[in-house]
Structures are given as structure tokens and as C-alpha cells.
Enzyme design. Structure first.
Site, PDB file in Angstrom:
ATOM      1  N   ASP A   1       0.805  -1.234   0.000  1.00  0.00           N
ATOM      2  CA  ASP A   1       0.000   0.000   0.000  1.00  0.00           C
ATOM      3  C   ASP A   1       0.834   1.278   0.000  1.00  0.00           C
ATOM      4  O   ASP A   1       0.333   2.336   0.407  1.00  0.00           O
ATOM      5  CB  ASP A   1      -0.946   0.030   1.206  1.00  0.00           C
ATOM      6  CG  ASP A   1      -2.122  -0.933   1.063  1.00  0.00           C
ATOM      7  OD1 ASP A   1      -2.125  -1.725   0.111  1.00  0.00           O
ATOM      8  OD2 ASP A   1      -3.022  -0.902   1.923  1.00  0.00           O
TER       9      ASP A   1
ATOM     10  N   CYS B   1      -3.954  -6.463  -3.099  1.00  0.00           N
ATOM     11  CA  CYS B   1      -2.891  -7.337  -2.584  1.00  0.00           C
ATOM     12  C   CYS B   1      -2.729  -8.683  -3.297  1.00  0.00           C
ATOM     13  O   CYS B   1      -1.709  -8.958  -3.924  1.00  0.00           O
ATOM     14  CB  CYS B   1      -3.098  -7.597  -1.093  1.00  0.00           C
ATOM     15  SG  CYS B   1      -3.139  -6.109  -0.085  1.00  0.00           S
TER      16      CYS B   1
ATOM     17  N   HIS C   1      -0.595 -13.911   1.922  1.00  0.00           N
ATOM     18  CA  HIS C   1      -1.875 -13.500   1.351  1.00  0.00           C
ATOM     19  C   HIS C   1      -2.217 -14.219   0.044  1.00  0.00           C
ATOM     20  O   HIS C   1      -2.815 -13.640  -0.863  1.00  0.00           O
ATOM     21  CB  HIS C   1      -1.926 -11.987   1.157  1.00  0.00           C
ATOM     22  CG  HIS C   1      -3.337 -11.460   1.260  1.00  0.00           C
ATOM     23  ND1 HIS C   1      -3.656 -10.136   1.082  1.00  0.00           N
ATOM     24  CD2 HIS C   1      -4.517 -12.078   1.545  1.00  0.00           C
ATOM     25  CE1 HIS C   1      -4.957  -9.954   1.229  1.00  0.00           C
ATOM     26  NE2 HIS C   1      -5.497 -11.140   1.522  1.00  0.00           N
TER      27      HIS C   1
ATOM     28  N   ASP D   1       3.047  -3.097  -4.097  1.00  0.00           N
ATOM     29  CA  ASP D   1       2.079  -4.109  -4.547  1.00  0.00           C
ATOM     30  C   ASP D   1       0.836  -3.501  -5.168  1.00  0.00           C
ATOM     31  O   ASP D   1       0.143  -4.151  -5.948  1.00  0.00           O
ATOM     32  CB  ASP D   1       1.691  -5.046  -3.394  1.00  0.00           C
ATOM     33  CG  ASP D   1       0.818  -4.377  -2.340  1.00  0.00           C
ATOM     34  OD1 ASP D   1       0.896  -3.139  -2.194  1.00  0.00           O
ATOM     35  OD2 ASP D   1       0.067  -5.092  -1.645  1.00  0.00           O
ATOM     36  N   ASN D   2       0.510  -2.273  -4.819  1.00  0.00           N
ATOM     37  CA  ASN D   2      -0.633  -1.553  -5.412  1.00  0.00           C
ATOM     38  C   ASN D   2      -0.526  -0.085  -5.019  1.00  0.00           C
ATOM     39  O   ASN D   2       0.387   0.310  -4.289  1.00  0.00           O
ATOM     40  CB  ASN D   2      -1.972  -2.137  -4.963  1.00  0.00           C
ATOM     41  CG  ASN D   2      -2.079  -2.399  -3.478  1.00  0.00           C
ATOM     42  OD1 ASN D   2      -2.167  -3.557  -3.042  1.00  0.00           O
ATOM     43  ND2 ASN D   2      -2.052  -1.353  -2.665  1.00  0.00           N
TER      44      ASN D   2
END
Length: 572
Positions: free
Chosen positions: A59, A96, A152, A300-301
Site C-alpha cells: 500500500d 494485494c 496472502h 504491490d498496489n
């Protein structure tokens, strides 16, 4: 060795010994070794497979690194990126699980069945077993493989765990959102459990240690005990800077002048993570790995704007297909790069790391099922033309369909109500509902997000289901050209049709109450038994193997079912 003692030190001890405050002003431990004294490039062909260190943050917004003009201090990342190759046309996924699955498999999420949302803690779902993972390919090439941080990718069966999917060791969390100190995670009211694992065991003894420091210490220990003459792959998936917003107080104090509390805590977490990366780099040099290493850094994003993150000046945020959700921070730092200290505009996607790293390792991809990633090392190291010209951001048939989308709006070939996005060359197409869509400046105001709520939702009411942008000329997605260039829209819709024909069914099973941590000793972990239902090819199947071996709960259910039948018979 001294590194063993570090694992038992408290945070205060580490600070007092200077372990977390190494001075970058001292002679550089990441000195430029790519050129001789005359400035001429040195040959970069490694005599043996390189050590690979892949760092993934969670994030972290596009704006939230020093070299993108942020007010957050990231001296380590700035220096590593400056001495390596900055990737400024680099793409990830908006949330994620999709990014992690595409990194580990080299396949788009439409080819793994994970194209909708994330894997929830109580879902009987995980990374499909028919895909050979990146660490498995590196093991085949002779690598020792280790993972530290957030998995995850599912854990309902033991076969889903990192240690069963290619990693020799694992220290981290299995779910997507845990407390940084207690490692507790709640998946709804009353559904809470502990989530920190060492290998396949619950690491109760590590509770109370801040995860960012704990993970950096584990990496140092791995490097201290491994032989640097043997190749090693370490995947470091920091929990930082995902919520909850938690950081040691001394880091928060640095940002005491920030009016917005969320931004202040978030900034402290980013700087803390930056220092952890510094310590990892220091360990690579100290234990003899650095000269033959490749460090890849990736987010990741996009950042979550309501939790302190910033993607400015990009449009959108985490969870959206606007650039703020899918354009990532990325760089490669390595003495093996032939052309260092530059910025690459090559189009690169997170799926590209699989073939790139396997090729670097001298691995064999000839028997690997067709990948969606490309080997982009020549583009990164030498500045050669990149083989990638197109990215499928995703097709999600389960996401809420756009109210004003239709097959008619898609020239009769694509239902524009479906959430999808594709990039081809300079052009990017979005259909359906791409998510919250405005431009959010860094959250420096005390009353954020309230003062910006109306701004962020300004375009939600537009009666649209198709957008087209020339991303090269308009990276901030301010000028929709879908009406002016219907020819490009139709061509990109055709590409979506092509990709959709190769998609497998979505894997998104209902949650199972047996996953509750109360049934697993208070911790999140594998819960499915041999006779549990599992998901293969998108369909629910009953596993016949060891049918006679039933769980205690199953036996109780059978007992009460028979008892109820007898009682009903007596009443009749």
C-alpha cells in the site's frame, strides 16, 4: 555470531547499538562498482548465478518515496534507486492478492482464477496447485529460497503454505492485515486470531516485536548463516505500510509538524521501512553477497488515500484501475547492471519478474506453461527494446456492473458494464466501474479526508462505462478520448475479447465457518481436512482420498443427525 544475539534484543537495545541508525554519510556500502576510474562501464556478466533479493511493500503510494517529490524521508530507497535503474513505466495490480499471485506465477489473474477481489481468511481458496511458482523454479536452478513477510495467497490447506509452494523457510503472516505488534487479525466481529508463523508453526514467542524490524532481522540472520558462494533468493514482503497505522514513537516524532494524523503515522511507517531496507543492504555487504546480487524493489498496489497514502499526481487510489491504483514504485539496484544511474521508460509489469529472474538464475523455462510475463533484463540492464507492448490490467466479471454499460456501447463485441482495463502501446482503455477516480493531493490538511470527500467522488455520477487515454501524453488521465477515437476503442475492446477467451472460471468460494481461529488454537492457519471440499478449475469437488478419515466436528455432525432422525421417528 553477533547476528544471533540481535534476534533477542528489544527495540531499545537495537537503537542503542546503532543497528537501526546506520549512517549513510559513512563510506558507502552500496558504492558504484559499475564503472572503472575512467568512467567506462565494467563487464556485468556474472560468473555464477546472482543472489536475488525481492522487496515488496504494501500500500505504498506512488508519491510516497523521496525521489517522487514526497515530503516523506526515504534516503535508502532514494540512494538505491539513484545508483540503479528507476522503472517509471512500471505496473502492478490494484490490490494485494492479485499482485502477489502474478509475481509468484508470472500469469495474469484471469489465468489463475483470482481475478476477483482478494483471498479472504475464511475462504477455502489459495494459489492454484497446477502452477509452478517462482521459488520452485529457482529451487530447480540450485537456489536456497526464503520468504519473510506477508503471504496472502491462501492457507486453508497445508499444501497452500509458502513452505509447500517453493520456500525453504518462512516467517510472516498468512492473512492480509495484522497488528504490527500483537499479530492479531480480525475478519469481522468476534472472528479474531493470531497470525505470525515460523515455517508451519505458530510463532507465539515473537508477539510484541514490531514486524518491520522483525522481518529485517530475520533476513540478516538468513544471510549470516548462508554460504554466499551458493545462490540465494529472499522474498521480503513487508507488511508496511498497510493499515493499521502503527509505528515506533520515535519515527512519528519526526513528522510531528504534519497536521493530518493519518499522514503523520503513515509517513513514520514508510521511513521505518526505509531503514529496514538499509539494514538489509548493510547485511548483504557485510556477509559477502552484495557484489553478486540483484535487488528488486516494488510496491504491490497504489496507496490508500484515506489511510495516509498519496498517489499524486496520478488519478485514483488503491483498488481502482486508474493509474493511481496500478502504476507502482519500482527500481532495480545491482552491481551487475551494465547501464546504471538512469531512468527506464520500458513498459514493465509485475508478471515480468518471473521469467526475468528465472533467466538471471540460469533456470529452465522450456517446460513452463505459457507465461504472461517477459524477460525484461536486457531492457533494464542495457537499455534495449522491451519485449512487452501490452498489459491486461484485469477482467473481473463479478465486480459490480456499471449502471450505464451495455453490449451496444461495446460495438456489440464487449459488454462495457464489466470492469476491465487493458494497455496497448500508448493507449489505455477502461470499461465498467474503474473505482474512485479523482486526483487527491497529499493529505497535509488536519481535517482530511472530510474536506476532500466531495472532490474524490466528483466523477462517480457521470453516465459513462468506457474511457480511453493516451497514457504517454496524458499520464494523469485528464483527457478522455473515447469519443474522438472510436477506432482505438474498438481495437482495444477486441483485445479484451481475446483475453477473455483465455480466462478460467473465477475462484471465489463462500467463506467456511470452520476457518474460525477458535477451532485452530486461537491462530489463523490451515483448517481443511482430507475430506473437505476443494476448488479445482473453478468448480467445487469432493475429495475422495482418505474418505474414512473424518474430523471431530464431522463426526459430531453425523452423531446429531442420526440422533435427530431417531427422535423424529419416535414422534411419528
Amino acid at each position: 555470531m553477533a547476528v544471533y544475539a540481535l534476534t533477542g534484543f528489544s527495540l531499545v537495545s537495537l537503537l542503542s547499538f546503532g543497528y537501526l541508525s546506520w549512517d549513510w554519510m559513512k563510506p558507502s556500502l552500496v558504492a558504484d562498482v559499475s564503472a572503472d576510474s575512467m568512467g567506462k562501464p565494467l563487464p556485468a556478466a556474472p560468473s555464477r548465478p546472482p543472489h536475488i533479493i525481492f522487496i515488496l511493500t504494501d500500500d505504498q503510494g506512488y508519491h510516497d518515496v523521496g525521489y517522487h517529490g514526497s515530503d516523506i524521508q526515504t534516503p535508502t530507497l532514494d540512494r538505491l534507486a539513484a545508483e540503479g535503474v528507476k522503472l517509471e513505466n512500471y505496473y502492478i495490480q490494484p490490490i494485494c492478492t492479485p499482485s502477489r499471485s502474478q509475481l509468484i506465477t508470472g500469469r495474469y489473474q484471469i489465468h489463475t482464477g483470482l481475478q476477483h477481489s482478494i483471498i479472504r481468511p475464511r475462504q477455502p481458496n489459495c494459489l492454484p496447485f497446477d502452477h509452478v511458482t517462482l521459488p520452485q523454479k529457482l529451487q530447480e536452478a540450485g537456489y536456497s529460497t526464503h520468504m519473510v513477510g506477508k503471504w496472502h495467497l491462501g492457507f486453508y490447506r497445508k499444501e497452500c503454505l509458502p513452505t509447500r509452494r517453493g520456500f525453504d523457510t518462512f516467517l510472516g503472516s498468512l492473512t492480509g492485515n495484522v497488528d504490527y505488534y500483537t499479530y492479531d487479525n480480525c475478519d469481522g466481529p468476534g472472528v479474531c486470531g493470531y497470525d505470525l508463523h515460523d515455517g508451519e508453526n505458530v510463532a507465539w514467542e515473537q508477539s510484541g516485536k514490531y514486524s518491520t524490524f522483525l522481518y529485517a532481522q530475520r533476513v540478516s540472520k538468513i544471510l549470516a548463516t548462508h554460504n554466499p558462494k551458493e545462490p540465494i533468493f529472499i522474498y521480503i514482503a513487508f507488511q508496511a505500510v498497510h493499515t493499521p497505522l502503527q509505528s515506533p514513537k520515535e519515527y512519528i516524532y519526526r513528522y510531528r509538524s504534519m497536521g493530518n494524523v493519518a499522514r503523520r503515522k503513515y509517513a513514520a511507517m514508510v521511513t521505518c521501512m526505509d531503514e529496514a531496507v538499509k539494514n538489509i543492504t548493510w547485511a548483504l555487504k557485510k556477509y559477502g553477497y552484495y557484489d553478486n546480487s540483484v535487488i528488486v524493489f516494488s510496491t504491490d498496489n497504489g496507496g490508500q488515500t484515506f489511510s495516509g497514502g498519496s498517489n499524486w499526481p496520478l488519478r485514483g487510489r488503491k483498488g481502482t484501475y486508474w493509474e493511481g491504483g496500478v502504476r507502482g514504485i519500482g527500481f532495480v539496484h545491482s552491481p551487475l547492471i551494465k547501464r546504471r544511474r538512469r531512468t527506464s521508460r520500458a513498459l514493465i509489469h509485475i508478471t515480468d519478474w518471473y521469467p526475468t529472474l528465472v533467466n538471471l538464475a540460469g533456470g529452465n523455462l522450456s517446460h513452463t506453461e505459457r507465461l504472461d510475463g517477459y524477460n525484461v533484463w536486457p531492457a533494464i540492464s542495457e537499455g534495449k527494446d522491451c519485449p512487452r507492448t501490452e498489459i491486461l490490467h484485469n477482467i473481473d466479471p463479478l465486480y459490480n456492473h456499471a449502471k450505464y454499460g451495455s453490449l451496444e456501447n461495446g460495438f456489440g463485441i464487449w459488454n462495457t458494464a464489466v470492469q476491465a482495463s487493458v494497455r496497448r502501446g500508448d493507449w489505455k482503455l477502461l470499461t465498467g466501474d474503474p473505482g474512485y477516480s479523482d486526483w487527491i493531493p497529499p493529505q497535509t490538511l488536519t481535517n482530511f479526508p472530510g474536506s476532500w470527500w466531495n472532490l474524490e467522488r466528483l466523477t462517480d455520477g457521470l453516465r459513462k462505462s468506457v474511457w480511453l487515454f493516451n497514457i504517454t501524453a496524458d499520464p494523469y488521465e485528464r483527457y478522455d478520448l473515447s469519443d474522438q477515437r472510436p477506432d482505438i476503442v474498438r481495437a482495444l475492446l477486441t483485445r479484451l475479447v481475446h483475453y477473455n477467451q483465455t480466462a478460467i472460471p473465477v475462484r471465489y468460494p463462500a467463506e467456511n465457518p470452520r476457518a474460525h481461529p477458535d477451532f485452530n488454537g486461537g491462530a489463523w492457519g490451515p483448517w481443511a481436512t482430507e475430506d473437505e471440499e476443494e476448488w479445482e478449475g473453478g468448480h467445487r469437488q469432493l475429495k475422495n482420498k482418505n474418505k474414512k478419515k473424518k474430523c471431530k466436528i464431522c463426526k459430531l455432525r453425523s452423531f446429531f443427525r442420526k440422533l435427530n432422525t431417531r427422535l423424529m421417528s419416535n414422534r411419528i
